[in-house]
Scaffold this motif. Structure first.
Motif: not given
Length: 330
Positions: A22-23, A25, A54, A56
């Motif tokens: 799962e992203e 940010t 995941e 960023t």
């Protein structure tokens, strides 16, 4: 391992591993440095990976406002100071604090000792360097508490010098005092050859006007999405794992930060010192926001005299649901 056993092992791993990460940010408040070590440690040590995330991490900078980034959909979660977040909320950007890794404030005023400043009352009729872009709010509240104006030198007022992100105004004697963080600019002053005995410092924490710094904020509307909430629970838990490791291993954490600094601007000595000081601010926090610290921050911001940072008691500005579940899962 026999081929059949290897195939079976791979099949078992495929069944137990998440189908996809799962992203998330994250937008930082400032550039890559040990102020944000917990997040870089969580990246490097695989804590986010272990949580199926995941992540960023977006560095900040002088031209990047985290509130604008999240308002434009450029981040899921941001690192921001509570004064700026509450001011943004009152102005129509519904930010919500979901975690508070920093327990204490690192903000202080650093002054020359040879100009006759002995206590806060002797700041009157001085030139003081102040950061703006939302960072001025604690200072303005402090001056209001002292009964001092900020419209120029006088018996009961000070001259405010809009300070850039360096310590030059103090070193060049353009200001009697400047804004510094315990973990950053104060060290820069010492690096210039000044010794502590030449300075007098006032920590906002000691003056009773400290406000919460470096909290994690999301958009309120996203908290109605169970999938987003679950993702934030995983993110907060893994981030706090990173922060606690950084506290216990400051030198190693500083080296991890250096590895992620793509600019090459940071130095080992500076980052180790910064991490050592930052660890003092995250100490005592498990990530959960202390309601008492929140109320103190709100009271400080409301007490801004004729120009308060916020004009009314905020509603819905924080939630403990994320940390309640994130910590329960530990």
């Amino acid at each position: 391992m026999k081929k059949s056993m290897l195939i079976a092992a791979l099949a078992s791993t495929a069944l137990t591993a998440p189908a996809f990460a799962e992203e998330v940010t994250l937008q930082l408040k400032w550039v890559t440095q040990a102020q944000f070590a917990g997040y870089y440690v969580a990246l490097e040590n695989g804590y986010y990976d272990d949580a199926g995330l995941e992540v960023t991490v977006l560095p900040g900078g002088p031209d990047i406002a985290p509130t604008q980034v999240i308002a434009g959909g450029g981040a899921d979660v941001i690192v921001e100071w509570m004064p700026a977040a509450l001011a943004a909320r009152e102005n129509g950007l519904p930010l919500v604090n979901i975690a508070q890794p920093f327990k204490s404030s690192g903000m202080m005023l650093t002054c020359w000792a040879d100009v006759g400043i002995e206590g806060p009352e002797s700041l009157a009729n001085r030139t003081l360097g102040v950061w703006f872009f939302g960072n001025e709010y604690p200072f303005l509240s402090w001056m209001s508490h002292l009964g001092m104006g900020t419209d120029g030198k006088g018996e009961n007022s000070v001259e405010v010098l809009k300070q850039g992100f360096n310590v030059d105004p103090l070193l060049q004697r353009q200001a009697d005092c400047i804004s510094t963080m315990t973990y950053n600019e104060y060290g820069q002053v010492l690096d210039s050859g000044v010794v502590p005995e030449e300075l007098i410092t006032f920590k906002y924490e000691d003056q009773g006007v400290a406000t919460l710094e470096d909290g994690l904020y999301v958009m309120e509307e996203n908290l109605s999405d169970p999938a987003f909430v679950e993702r934030m629970e995983k993110f907060v838990a893994a981030s706090m794992q990173g922060w606690k490791w950084a506290e216990e291993n400051p030198e190693e954490a500083a080296m991890i930060v250096l590895d992620y600094d793509e600019t090459g601007a940071q130095t080992e000595a500076h980052q180790v010192r910064m991490m050592t000081e930052v660890a003092k601010l995250t100490a005592g926090s498990n990530g959960a926001l202390d309601p008492g610290d929140y109320e103190r921050t709100v009271a400080t911001l409301l007490a801004g005299g004729s120009d308060p940072v916020i004009t009314k008691q905020p509603e819905g500005a924080y939630t403990t649901a994320i940390t309640d579940n994130a910590l329960a899962a530990e």
